[in-house]
Design an enzyme around this catalytic site. Structure first.
Site, PDB file in Angstrom:
ATOM      1  N   ASP A  62      35.087 -66.188  19.868  1.00  0.00           N
ATOM      2  CA  ASP A  62      35.652 -67.478  20.257  1.00  0.00           C
ATOM      3  C   ASP A  62      36.345 -68.023  19.018  1.00  0.00           C
ATOM      4  O   ASP A  62      35.691 -68.235  17.982  1.00  0.00           O
ATOM      5  CB  ASP A  62      34.513 -68.407  20.713  1.00  0.00           C
ATOM      6  CG  ASP A  62      35.011 -69.760  21.188  1.00  0.00           C
ATOM      7  OD1 ASP A  62      36.095 -70.191  20.742  1.00  0.00           O
ATOM      8  OD2 ASP A  62      34.326 -70.388  22.006  1.00  0.00           O
ATOM      9  N   ASN A  89      46.344 -63.697  19.713  1.00  0.00           N
ATOM     10  CA  ASN A  89      46.957 -63.977  21.017  1.00  0.00           C
ATOM     11  C   ASN A  89      46.340 -65.193  21.723  1.00  0.00           C
ATOM     12  O   ASN A  89      47.010 -65.836  22.533  1.00  0.00           O
ATOM     13  CB  ASN A  89      46.814 -62.730  21.896  1.00  0.00           C
ATOM     14  CG  ASN A  89      47.138 -62.990  23.340  1.00  0.00           C
ATOM     15  OD1 ASN A  89      48.285 -62.991  23.742  1.00  0.00           O
ATOM     16  ND2 ASN A  89      46.101 -63.247  24.154  1.00  0.00           N
ATOM     17  N   TYR A 167      51.198 -78.650  22.651  1.00  0.00           N
ATOM     18  CA  TYR A 167      51.377 -77.189  22.683  1.00  0.00           C
ATOM     19  C   TYR A 167      52.553 -76.769  21.803  1.00  0.00           C
ATOM     20  O   TYR A 167      52.432 -75.886  20.947  1.00  0.00           O
ATOM     21  CB  TYR A 167      51.600 -76.741  24.128  1.00  0.00           C
ATOM     22  CG  TYR A 167      51.813 -75.252  24.294  1.00  0.00           C
ATOM     23  CD1 TYR A 167      50.730 -74.381  24.342  1.00  0.00           C
ATOM     24  CD2 TYR A 167      53.099 -74.720  24.418  1.00  0.00           C
ATOM     25  CE1 TYR A 167      50.919 -73.006  24.504  1.00  0.00           C
ATOM     26  CE2 TYR A 167      53.295 -73.354  24.578  1.00  0.00           C
ATOM     27  CZ  TYR A 167      52.203 -72.505  24.624  1.00  0.00           C
ATOM     28  OH  TYR A 167      52.394 -71.145  24.778  1.00  0.00           O
ATOM     29  N   LYS A 171      52.606 -74.527  18.191  1.00  0.00           N
ATOM     30  CA  LYS A 171      53.308 -73.251  18.002  1.00  0.00           C
ATOM     31  C   LYS A 171      54.323 -73.362  16.846  1.00  0.00           C
ATOM     32  O   LYS A 171      54.535 -72.381  16.126  1.00  0.00           O
ATOM     33  CB  LYS A 171      54.000 -72.824  19.299  1.00  0.00           C
ATOM     34  CG  LYS A 171      53.031 -72.543  20.459  1.00  0.00           C
ATOM     35  CD  LYS A 171      52.057 -71.411  20.166  1.00  0.00           C
ATOM     36  CE  LYS A 171      51.306 -70.954  21.421  1.00  0.00           C
ATOM     37  NZ  LYS A 171      50.344 -69.877  21.147  1.00  0.00           N
ATOM     38  N   THR A 202      51.502 -65.602  34.020  1.00  0.00           N
ATOM     39  CA  THR A 202      50.053 -65.596  33.748  1.00  0.00           C
ATOM     40  C   THR A 202      49.429 -66.880  34.275  1.00  0.00           C
ATOM     41  O   THR A 202      50.130 -67.779  34.754  1.00  0.00           O
ATOM     42  CB  THR A 202      49.771 -65.506  32.229  1.00  0.00           C
ATOM     43  OG1 THR A 202      50.234 -66.713  31.619  1.00  0.00           O
ATOM     44  CG2 THR A 202      50.430 -64.306  31.589  1.00  0.00           C
TER      45      THR A 202
HETATM   46  N1  LIG Z   1      52.581 -67.073  29.630  1.00  0.00           N
HETATM   47  C1  LIG Z   1      53.689 -67.449  28.993  1.00  0.00           C
HETATM   48  O1  LIG Z   1      54.753 -67.609  29.605  1.00  0.00           O
HETATM   49  C2  LIG Z   1      53.653 -67.662  27.502  1.00  0.00           C
HETATM   50  C3  LIG Z   1      54.861 -68.044  26.883  1.00  0.00           C
HETATM   51  C4  LIG Z   1      54.865 -68.223  25.517  1.00  0.00           C
HETATM   52  C5  LIG Z   1      53.715 -68.021  24.781  1.00  0.00           C
HETATM   53  N2  LIG Z   1      52.551 -67.667  25.409  1.00  0.00           N
HETATM   54  C6  LIG Z   1      51.355 -67.458  24.563  1.00  0.00           C
HETATM   55  O2  LIG Z   1      50.798 -66.187  24.852  1.00  0.00           O
HETATM   56  C7  LIG Z   1      49.393 -66.193  24.564  1.00  0.00           C
HETATM   57  C8  LIG Z   1      48.637 -65.635  25.771  1.00  0.00           C
HETATM   58  O3  LIG Z   1      48.892 -66.511  26.862  1.00  0.00           O
HETATM   59  P1  LIG Z   1      48.697 -66.098  28.403  1.00  0.00           P
HETATM   60  O4  LIG Z   1      49.909 -66.521  29.102  1.00  0.00           O
HETATM   61  O5  LIG Z   1      48.211 -64.714  28.500  1.00  0.00           O
HETATM   62  O6  LIG Z   1      47.552 -67.149  28.777  1.00  0.00           O
HETATM   63  P2  LIG Z   1      46.248 -67.050  29.697  1.00  0.00           P
HETATM   64  O7  LIG Z   1      46.456 -66.109  30.822  1.00  0.00           O
HETATM   65  O8  LIG Z   1      45.891 -68.471  29.945  1.00  0.00           O
HETATM   66  O9  LIG Z   1      45.179 -66.380  28.711  1.00  0.00           O
HETATM   67  C9  LIG Z   1      44.768 -67.064  27.546  1.00  0.00           C
HETATM   68  C10 LIG Z   1      43.709 -66.247  26.876  1.00  0.00           C
HETATM   69  O10 LIG Z   1      43.274 -66.963  25.698  1.00  0.00           O
HETATM   70  C11 LIG Z   1      41.868 -67.014  25.719  1.00  0.00           C
HETATM   71  N3  LIG Z   1      41.316 -68.138  24.975  1.00  0.00           N
HETATM   72  C12 LIG Z   1      41.512 -69.470  25.167  1.00  0.00           C
HETATM   73  N4  LIG Z   1      40.778 -70.152  24.285  1.00  0.00           N
HETATM   74  C13 LIG Z   1      40.108 -69.251  23.522  1.00  0.00           C
HETATM   75  C14 LIG Z   1      39.192 -69.334  22.461  1.00  0.00           C
HETATM   76  N5  LIG Z   1      38.752 -70.514  21.974  1.00  0.00           N
HETATM   77  N6  LIG Z   1      38.729 -68.195  21.894  1.00  0.00           N
HETATM   78  C15 LIG Z   1      39.133 -66.992  22.351  1.00  0.00           C
HETATM   79  N7  LIG Z   1      39.969 -66.836  23.386  1.00  0.00           N
HETATM   80  C16 LIG Z   1      40.458 -67.967  23.957  1.00  0.00           C
HETATM   81  C17 LIG Z   1      41.494 -67.070  27.186  1.00  0.00           C
HETATM   82  O11 LIG Z   1      40.134 -66.703  27.344  1.00  0.00           O
HETATM   83  P3  LIG Z   1      39.281 -67.111  28.653  1.00  0.00           P
HETATM   84  O12 LIG Z   1      39.566 -66.026  29.663  1.00  0.00           O
HETATM   85  O13 LIG Z   1      37.870 -67.097  28.142  1.00  0.00           O
HETATM   86  O14 LIG Z   1      39.722 -68.464  29.092  1.00  0.00           O
HETATM   87  C18 LIG Z   1      42.470 -66.038  27.758  1.00  0.00           C
HETATM   88  O15 LIG Z   1      41.968 -64.737  27.575  1.00  0.00           O
HETATM   89  C19 LIG Z   1      49.038 -67.636  24.239  1.00  0.00           C
HETATM   90  O16 LIG Z   1      48.973 -67.804  22.837  1.00  0.00           O
HETATM   91  C20 LIG Z   1      50.209 -68.412  24.808  1.00  0.00           C
HETATM   92  O17 LIG Z   1      50.400 -69.656  24.156  1.00  0.00           O
HETATM   93  C21 LIG Z   1      52.491 -67.479  26.749  1.00  0.00           C
END
Ligand SMILES: NC(=O)c1ccc[n+]([C@@H]2O[C@H](COP(=O)([O-])OP(=O)(O)OC[C@H]3O[C@@H](n4cnc5c(N)ncnc54)[C@H](OP(=O)(O)O)[C@@H]3O)[C@@H](O)[C@H]2O)c1
Length: 244
Positions: A62, A89, A167, A171, A202
């Site tokens: 975590d 990530n 957010y 970043k 996602t």
């Molecule tokens: N999706 C997009 O379009 C997008 C665009 C730009 C950037 N991003 C970035 O890409 C990365 C992944 O995002 P995603 O879209 O895959 O999001 P997601 O599906 O919401 O997954 C987020 C992940 O982060 C984990 N997490 C949250 N808080 C945490 C903590 N305190 N310790 C460890 N793990 C933690 C979550 O774990 P749990 O399963 O336990 O909740 C989950 O596995 C993020 O940094 C996000 O800001 C995403």
């Protein structure tokens, strides 16, 4: 495990882009530690990939739990003695889209920064000694184009009207941290970069993204596996260099 395999750790890897990043690194032959804040979910996800024959191992991590981070670093030290790749990530998006920029609560700001910035720095600090023991360490920070000040200021950019302040600013800070760390490490074999994964389907955007999750992992994986010509201190989306 092949003694010559690289070792990677991906945070926030129980779902979304992180889980796909683990899959693609493991498919490339990297022994990959699937880190999740829930040990049970991490084990469940790792078992599913192991069942496909992929070299994946679960680890509890975590990013807001300092003692847990230290324990995870000790575990990796004891089991592997080094780390070749760290993909930061894990991330959260808490801003309320119905609330104006000026009125997002401080609780939202603080919680967002705890995970997206301070958690990322804490994990990096804990694992940097292990990355220094690898022949060519790679750190990939998963940021967002929403962290780009240049794009936020440009009325022609697709994010001009997407203002999610806690957010976005978290970043922007990740990007600034990347530049600073890359400067410190410039004379070492370690390369540190920040990425925009794309607008990816996602849970973070309730599946409304444009890219499939597999494509959303590709920029992180490319920089994680980059060779001697890897950039240092750059902000990328696929082959594109993004403005800060
Ligand atoms: N999706 C997009 O379009 C997008 C665009 C730009 C950037 N991003 C970035 O890409 C990365 C992944 O995002 P995603 O879209 O895959 O999001 P997601 O599906 O919401 O997954 C987020 C992940 O982060 C984990 N997490 C949250 N808080 C945490 C903590 N305190 N310790 C460890 N793990 C933690 C979550 O774990 P749990 O399963 O336990 O909740 C989950 O596995 C993020 O940094 C996000 O800001 C995403």
């Amino acid at each position: 495990m092949n003694a010559n395999s690289k070792i990677a750790l991906v945070t926030g890897a129980t779902r979304g882009i992180g889980l796909q990043t683990v899959r693609q690194l493991a498919e490339a032959g990297v022994h990959t530690l699937l880190a999740g804040r829930s040990r049970e979910r991490a084990v469940e996800a790792a078992l599913a990939l192991q069942a496909e024959g992929l070299p994946v191992e679960a680890i509890a991590l975590d990013v807001v739990d300092e003692a847990g981070i230290a324990a995870a670093a000790e575990q990796v030290t004891a089991r592997h003695g080094r780390l070749d790749i760290l993909v930061n990530n894990a991330g959260i998006l808490l801003d309320d889209v119905a609330v104006p920029v000026s009125e997002q609560t401080l609780a939202t700001w603080r919680a967002t920064f705890e995970t997206n910035l301070f958690g990322l720095i804490a994990v990096t600090q804990a694992f940097l000694p292990l990355l220094r023991l690898a022949p060519a360490g790679r750190i990939v920070n998963v940021s967002s184009m929403l962290g780009s000040l240049a794009l936020h200021l440009d009325p022609a950019s697709p994010i001009y009207d997407m203002k999610l302040p806690a957010y976005d600013v978290s970043k922007t800070a990740v990007n600034a941290w990347t530049v600073h760390l890359a400067h410190e490490l410039r004379e070492t074999p370690i390369r540190v970069n920040t990425v925009h994964p794309g607008y990816v389907k996602t849970d973070m955007n309730a599946g409304e993204g444009e890219l499939d999750i597999a494509d959303g992992a590709r920029t992180s994986v490319a920089l994680a596996l980059a060779g001697d010509d890897a950039p240092n201190g750059s902000f990328r989306y696929f082959d594109e260099v993004l403005p800060w």
